[in-house]
Write a protein that holds these residues in place. Structure first.
Motif, short mmCIF file in Angstrom:
data_model
loop_
_atom_site.label_atom_id
_atom_site.label_comp_id
_atom_site.label_asym_id
_atom_site.label_seq_id
_atom_site.Cartn_x
_atom_site.Cartn_y
_atom_site.Cartn_z
N ARG A 92 -14.20 10.32 -0.94
CA ARG A 92 -15.74 10.39 -1.25
C ARG A 92 -16.31 10.02 -2.53
O ARG A 92 -17.28 9.05 -2.63
CB ARG A 92 -16.14 11.84 -1.07
CG ARG A 92 -17.60 12.32 -0.81
CD ARG A 92 -17.64 13.82 -0.68
NE ARG A 92 -17.53 14.54 -1.72
CZ ARG A 92 -17.25 15.93 -1.74
NH1 ARG A 92 -17.12 16.55 -0.60
NH2 ARG A 92 -16.86 16.23 -3.15
N GLU A 93 -15.47 10.14 -3.69
CA GLU A 93 -15.90 9.82 -4.93
C GLU A 93 -15.58 8.32 -5.06
O GLU A 93 -16.65 7.32 -5.74
CB GLU A 93 -15.18 10.39 -5.96
CG GLU A 93 -15.21 11.83 -6.42
CD GLU A 93 -16.89 12.06 -6.81
OE1 GLU A 93 -17.23 11.45 -7.56
OE2 GLU A 93 -17.36 12.86 -6.38
N LEU A 94 -14.76 7.85 -4.21
CA LEU A 94 -14.51 6.45 -4.43
C LEU A 94 -15.58 5.43 -3.57
O LEU A 94 -15.75 4.41 -3.94
CB LEU A 94 -13.08 5.99 -4.14
CG LEU A 94 -11.93 6.52 -5.07
CD1 LEU A 94 -10.57 6.31 -4.74
CD2 LEU A 94 -12.14 5.70 -6.49
N SER A 122 -18.45 6.16 -3.49
CA SER A 122 -19.84 6.46 -3.87
C SER A 122 -20.42 5.26 -4.55
O SER A 122 -21.78 5.31 -4.95
CB SER A 122 -19.90 7.91 -4.65
OG SER A 122 -19.11 7.61 -5.86
#
Lengths: 350, 350
Positions: free
Chosen positions: A257-259, A261
């Protein structure tokens, strides 16, 4: 021809049934020359065999089909399956071992039922109080054995002790450790740390013959790979196993999810893709196939319900290796060498 | 001036002692207006205060120094510290609460000693059988409370029940959950799964007043954030906590190794750096400060021995919020509303 082991595969077990169990089992037969007893609905088995890529069923592949159309449900109580479903594929597979027609079984079905049928149909090795479900876990170094991961939720100290003895034999033969380091899962490294069950098991391990007990280990030691075997009761082990699966899934999900974003991070992830793939393989439970039930006459490998074909292949390979290496003989030796100590443990706490 | 809570900080505790505890505590005083009692060696405390950046000790910062030069070692037995080290900083801090001179304590020292001194010096809340160590855990969604994580290794079912009641109060006030979902850690979701201790605790929870029991949860549910509180005994909880720390460290280490193994992956990692940083923060235990001991007259926050200044700041903030929100009053209500059920639990299994 070399008499390779015969492994009975519970074809109807697992979330995907024959669609995964057949290609997985046949791949093991083709690659490692393991003979198979495919237990389940003949029609469904034949349909899956027909679907295999041509050439996979060459002359080298040896299998029998053992027909039954009764199936044990994933959510049924193990005791109900044991009492009422005499013709379920898991019961039929276990009876093949009891009757000497197979050497071991593999099932991705109801794991409680596999343990129960293994115990009551295949039978316990004399001297073993409680068969245990062992899981081979990935670590930073080599894989290790964690047991019990769910067969015995209420344990006595001498049960933990026997788990360690059985896992010692397993680690020597299957993980090829010359002198496996055996740790007892507790909440502090020092002797005297832990609950009453663990403290008494510690005393037994300290006096044990022919094994290398290294003392208590903690939860954080599960993944460093500094021991070869970690012993705990089935409640703690099951929590630990599922927690590990859950945490690695959650961490991967959060990281993804972070990557995703930001644009730069997306590009970065593409560039680092092969590293991510190697990482995923390293923590992939399918690599290890399944969890052996140690202490049975024969061997039973319990696979995750969601197993893919690769996991089934590896489980069949694991069962065959267990038989070929005569690991049960080594296990019996470890249990008998420590028989008096086990009796002492029983007498102290019963 | 608003009478903010007074938090006693065991300045000598932890791997880094005053060098971390002083800046951490002062930061909490400066930012949140919390009053401090700094307990430890006056000379060392003054030296650290002198080292702080100018301006940090503005007029807003209120603190007293309570001198003692006796220190409780990290490896000493809690019972020895309790009996023999009457002037250790942890004992002096706890006595400040007992004497009404402080409202709560924070310590990064010997955690067993903090729990023991909290129980025997500050004292239990009447009606609470066993104070419990609660840990606030990061999840995919919001943080949750896991307890007990090590204060009680041998538990009865009614102890687990009270842990749930206390955590309910904590989650309402400190995590701001209107109606916290309380789960019981077991090895299957269905009622009737688990060891004997958990099965009996399930029955008590099912009949509980004023709380929202959602049934069993499994190890894999620890990080999804689908419940607000997870109850277990201190042995299982401690294993789970340390396992989580260990696995996230190991996974990060393996991933780093993989990412540094090729040039493209290295570039990729650079580009994805901010995502990795956000990820690291999300799973960083320092964000949550420490683990509260619930059930004491007052509050004690146990910090990791390796805590950094940020963790101490957050722990002091947590202790002050606990006092300001009068969480112990809520806790007492939950315990009294279920007093008869607890007695019933004791009678059934003792």
């Amino acid at each position: 021809m070399h008499n390779s082991p015969i492994i009975a595969v519970d074809v109807m077990g697992g979330d995907h049934g024959p669609a995964v169990n057949i290609p997985g089992a046949i791949e093991a037969a083709r690659t490692y020359g393991i003979r198979l007893a495919l237990v389940g609905d003949t029609e469904k088995i034949k349909a899956e065999l027909d679907r295999l890529p041509s050439g996979m069923l060459s002359g080298k592949v040896v299998y029998d089909i053992v027909h039954t159309d009764e199936v044990a449900g994933m959510d049924e109580k193990p005791s109900d399956i044991l009492r009422r479903k005499k013709n379920s594929s898991i019961q039929v597979a276990c009876r093949l071992v009891k009757e000497g027609k197979a050497d071991g079984i593999v099932s991705a079905g109801n794991s409680g039922a596999t343990v129960a049928c293994g115990m009551f149909i295949m039978g316990r090795i004399p001297g073993v109080d409680r068969p245990a479900l062992a899981s081979v876990m990935p670590t930073e170094k080599k894989p290790i054995v964690l047991l019990d991961v769910g067969a015995n939720v209420d344990c006595k100290p001498h049960h933990l002790f026997q788990f360690g003895l059985m896992a010692d034999a397993y680690a020597r033969d299957l993980l090829e450790r010359e002198s496996p380091r055996i740790g007892l899962l507790s909440i502090g490294e020092e002797e005297g740390k832990g609950n009453s069950q663990v403290k008494e098991a510690y005393d037994l391990f300290k006096m044990a013959k022919n094994i290398r007990f290294v003392g208590n280990v903690e939860g954080r030691d599960l993944f460093t790979g500094d021991v070869d075997v970690i012993v705990c009761d089935g409640f703690v082990g099951n929590v630990a196993l599922k927690l590990s699966e859950g945490l690695s899934t959650s961490m991967s999900r959060i990281l993804k999810r972070e990557l995703l974003s930001s644009f730069l991070a997306k590009i970065g992830t593409l560039l680092a893709r092969s590293a991510f793939k190697r990482f995923a393989r390293m923590v992939d439970y399918a690599e290890y196939g399944g969890a052996p039930v140690l202490g049975l006459k024969g061997i039973a490998i319990v696979c995750h319900g969601a197993s893919n074909a690769k996991a089934i292949t590896n489980a069949v390979k694991m069962a065959a290796a267990f038989v070929e290496k005569k690991t049960n003989e080594r296990l019996v030796e470890a249990i008998s060498a420590n028989e008096e100590l086990t009796s002492f443990g029983k007498a102290v706490k019963n």
